[in-house]
Design an enzyme around this catalytic site. Structure first.
Site, PDB file in Angstrom:
ATOM      1  CD  GLU A   1      28.357   1.869  -3.087  1.00 38.53           C
ATOM      2  OE1 GLU A   1      28.973   2.936  -3.279  1.00 38.53           O
ATOM      3  OE2 GLU A   1      27.671   1.292  -3.956  1.00 38.53           O
TER       4      GLU A   1
ATOM      5  CG  HIS B   1      23.716   3.554  -4.949  1.00 30.46           C
ATOM      6  ND1 HIS B   1      24.365   4.567  -5.623  1.00 30.46           N
ATOM      7  CD2 HIS B   1      24.552   2.485  -4.986  1.00 30.46           C
ATOM      8  CE1 HIS B   1      25.548   4.119  -6.035  1.00 30.46           C
ATOM      9  NE2 HIS B   1      25.684   2.855  -5.665  1.00 30.46           N
TER      10      HIS B   1
ATOM     11  CG  HIS C   1      26.101   0.739 -10.110  1.00 28.15           C
ATOM     12  ND1 HIS C   1      26.471  -0.507  -9.680  1.00 28.15           N
ATOM     13  CD2 HIS C   1      26.251   1.572  -9.038  1.00 28.15           C
ATOM     14  CE1 HIS C   1      26.832  -0.457  -8.391  1.00 28.15           C
ATOM     15  NE2 HIS C   1      26.693   0.793  -7.981  1.00 28.15           N
TER      16      HIS C   1
ATOM     17  CG  HIS D   1      29.795   4.508  -7.979  1.00 26.53           C
ATOM     18  ND1 HIS D   1      30.126   4.666  -6.657  1.00 26.53           N
ATOM     19  CD2 HIS D   1      28.879   3.507  -7.995  1.00 26.53           C
ATOM     20  CE1 HIS D   1      29.447   3.792  -5.910  1.00 26.53           C
ATOM     21  NE2 HIS D   1      28.685   3.091  -6.711  1.00 26.53           N
TER      22      HIS D   1
HETATM   23 MN    MN Z   1      27.340   1.561  -6.023  1.00 28.75          MN
END
Ligand code: MN
Length: 248
Positions: free
Chosen positions: A79, A98, A100, A170
């Site tokens: 990603e 980023h 979760h 996500h």
């Molecule tokens: Mn991810």
């Protein structure tokens, strides 16, 4: 800008990885990057590995197409396009997380309960948080990851000029003008989400006004060194205790 400046930025990226793992924002997944201040068309990001295990040697340089600069053949994050595309289109962004993280993710799937700033530490969240719906751009059956530049650009479009974007089912991506602010925001968006879930069980929530969000953001983000130094000390100690466990 001299070599030492880049060296200390790399050190801080390593600490940021440890901090975000230690504070429960990242687990074995998720990542943090920082733009290269000497070449704004590249950024630094760890290779494909758990954030809690990152060392200086694991930090790679990437261009804005998501390619590694140089010949390093080690595996990279699927990603990385989250980072490359946001840096391409957001000149004001110099660091990205980023994650979760557990308390933020529910707000990506419950549209009737938007994530909003409800405590004075999280005014940066702003009055409205966009939600990226991957089905709208890539159909019903994707792996839900941002695995190419087109998906990264779609995510960046939904992020717009906001400080964070939720990604349905996500996680989330938080942006900031500095690495330490990105760490602060990633931690306090998770704190705010947990507080919002807790408070909404008691009754209707009174959120910050727009003026309060702006004023508290300005005050608190001028003080990011204070929590950074604490989080860093805790993370370094945690790393030492792991090492001594390995040696013992
Ligand atoms: Mn991810």
């Amino acid at each position: 800008m001299n070599k030492n400046y880049i060296d200390s930025l790399i050190d801080d990226i390593v600490y940021a990885n440890w901090i975000l793992f230690n504070e429960g924002v990242l687990d074995a997944f998720g990542h943090i990057s920082a733009r290269n201040p000497e070449n704004r068309d590249t950024f630094f990001l760890a290779r494909n590995m758990a954030p809690g295990l990152v060392t200086r040697d694991d930090i790679l340089e990437f261009d804005l197409e998501g390619n590694v600069v140089g010949n390093d053949q080690r595996k990279v994050y699927l990603e990385r396009y989250i980072h490359s595309e946001i840096y391409k289109y957001r000149e004001d962004v110099d660091a990205i997380v980023h994650s979760h993280s557990k308390s933020v993710l529910p707000f990506s799937v419950v549209r009737s309960q938007p994530l909003r700033p409800m405590c004075h530490m999280s005014g940066f969240i702003g009055m409205q948080v966009p939600v990226f719906e991957i089905r709208e751009v890539a159909g019903e059956s994707t792996n839900m990851l941002i695995t190419n530049g087109n998906l990264g650009r779609s995510l960046t479009n939904v992020l717009g000029s906001h400080t964070l974007v939720l990604m349905r089912g996500h996680g989330s991506t938080v942006v900031a003008p500095s690495l330490k602010q990105a760490v602060y925001r990633a931690i306090y968006v998770e704190v705010n989400a947990q507080l919002q879930i807790d408070a909404s069980r008691l009754g209707p929530v009174e959120f910050l006004s727009k003026g309060e969000a702006l004023a508290t953001q300005e005050t608190n983000e001028g003080q990011v060194e204070r929590p950074w130094n604490l989080w860093k000390a805790i993370a370094i100690n945690a790393q030492k205790s792991w090492q001594s466990t390995e040696e013992g």
